[in-house]
Design a protein around this motif. Structure first.
Motif, PDB file in Angstrom:
ATOM      1  N   THR A 151    -103.930  76.264   1.331  1.00 24.29           N
ATOM      2  CA  THR A 151    -103.096  76.957   2.313  1.00 24.29           C
ATOM      3  C   THR A 151    -103.135  76.155   3.616  1.00 24.29           C
ATOM      4  OG1 THR A 151    -104.973  78.331   2.981  1.00 24.29           O
ATOM      5  CG2 THR A 151    -103.478  79.253   1.357  1.00 24.29           C
ATOM      6  N   GLU A 173    -103.479  87.079   6.937  1.00 22.56           N
ATOM      7  CA  GLU A 173    -103.107  87.167   5.526  1.00 22.56           C
ATOM      8  C   GLU A 173    -104.336  87.450   4.660  1.00 22.56           C
ATOM      9  OE1 GLU A 173    -100.105  84.869   2.538  1.00 22.56           O
ATOM     10  OE2 GLU A 173    -101.584  83.614   3.552  1.00 22.56           O
ATOM     11  N   VAL A 175    -105.371  87.181   0.564  1.00 22.22           N
ATOM     12  CA  VAL A 175    -104.946  86.590  -0.700  1.00 22.22           C
ATOM     13  C   VAL A 175    -105.967  86.950  -1.774  1.00 22.22           C
ATOM     14  CG1 VAL A 175    -104.444  84.460  -1.945  1.00 22.22           C
ATOM     15  CG2 VAL A 175    -103.805  84.671   0.459  1.00 22.22           C
ATOM     16  N   ARG A 187    -100.678  88.707  -2.467  1.00 24.84           N
ATOM     17  CA  ARG A 187    -100.715  87.962  -1.203  1.00 24.84           C
ATOM     18  C   ARG A 187     -99.873  88.713  -0.192  1.00 24.84           C
ATOM     19  NH1 ARG A 187     -99.729  81.423  -0.954  1.00 24.84           N
ATOM     20  NH2 ARG A 187    -100.430  81.110   1.205  1.00 24.84           N
ATOM     21  N   ALA A 188    -100.493  89.162   0.920  1.00 23.74           N
ATOM     22  CA  ALA A 188     -99.758  89.952   1.907  1.00 23.74           C
ATOM     23  C   ALA A 188    -100.535  89.968   3.212  1.00 23.74           C
ATOM     24  CB  ALA A 188     -99.559  91.383   1.401  1.00 23.74           C
ATOM     25  N   PRO A 189     -99.848  90.208   4.333  1.00 23.90           N
ATOM     26  CA  PRO A 189    -100.554  90.342   5.614  1.00 23.90           C
ATOM     27  C   PRO A 189    -101.334  91.651   5.665  1.00 23.90           C
ATOM     28  CG  PRO A 189     -98.224  90.774   5.898  1.00 23.90           C
ATOM     29  CD  PRO A 189     -98.386  90.275   4.493  1.00 23.90           C
TER      30      PRO A 189
END
Length: 226
Positions: A151, A173, A175, A187-189
């Protein structure tokens, strides 16, 4: 890292480097063990703390524990209580598996089969470059990477829940990766209403549950579907 008895916790300090055991009921320091270098603290599969140098060439993980009182209580034993090595000598391979690059280690865990799963960054004099942050699973025998996930932002925390690893990043974020091959499960904030929070700590207290500490002083108790 909270101990399995939930009566104490280990805290890794950076300057000066030390591993400190703290009583959870009142925060009293039970034991303080100076460390020769700055280290990363993570839980081993046996519930004992594992230490790896934060920088340098060899992520030599050590599992450590404190002797407990003979009656099994939580009060400090009489006399000196030095930390003792109870596991094998551990990993003796360089941080970088790429000969022409220097890698810096970060948070990680030792998996039940002995593999090391950890986050880190590629050192570059210009600062962190795109793709310069990674999570890697490495074999204990020679450090060969089994898989690498890359990343652009540095990881702040990592923990494992069964066959998945949860990684928090400094931009907010979260993951989730499969530990077997590094594929992305989700995968998201990290959000609270319309606000994106910035996680600084993450731990798995129970299957399907995350405790996430944030830069603004919150501790979020989160559930997720496997």
């Amino acid at each position: 890292m909270v101990a399995p008895d939930e009566e104490r916790a280990w805290v890794c300090l950076d300057r000066p480097s030390a591993l400190v055991e703290v009583a959870l009921p009142d925060g009293a320091v039970v034991e303080r063990c100076p460390l020769p270098v700055s280290a990363v603290l993570s839980p081993g599969p046996d519930g004992l703390p594992a230490l790896a140098p934060r920088t340098g060439h060899r992520p030599a993980v050590r599992r450590r524990s404190l002797p407990r009182p003979p009656d099994g209580g939580t009060a400090p034993a009489a006399g000196p209580r030095p930390y003792r090595q109870v596991g094998p000598a551990g990993f003796g391979f360089p941080h970088s598996w790429e000969p022409d690059r220097s890698h810096l280690g970060g948070p990680g865990v030792e998996l039940p089969d002995g593999d090391l799963l950890y986050a880190g960054t590629v050192h570059d004099g210009r600062g962190l470059q795109p793709g310069g942050s990674f999570v890697v699973r490495r074999a204990p025998s020679d450090g060969a990477p089994r898989w690498v996930f890359r990343t652009d932002r540095p990881a702040t925390a990592l923990d494992v829940d069964g066959d998945v690893a949860h990684i928090a990043y400094d931009d907010g974020e979260l993951v989730t990766l499969a530990t077997v091959d590094g594929t992305v499960r989700r995968r998201a904030p990290l959000t609270l209403g319309p606000i994106v929070l910035h996680p600084t700590a993450l731990t798995v207290p129970a299957p399907g549950r995350l405790l996430v500490g944030t830069a603004d002083g919150r501790v979020l108790d989160c559930e997720y579907a496997p």
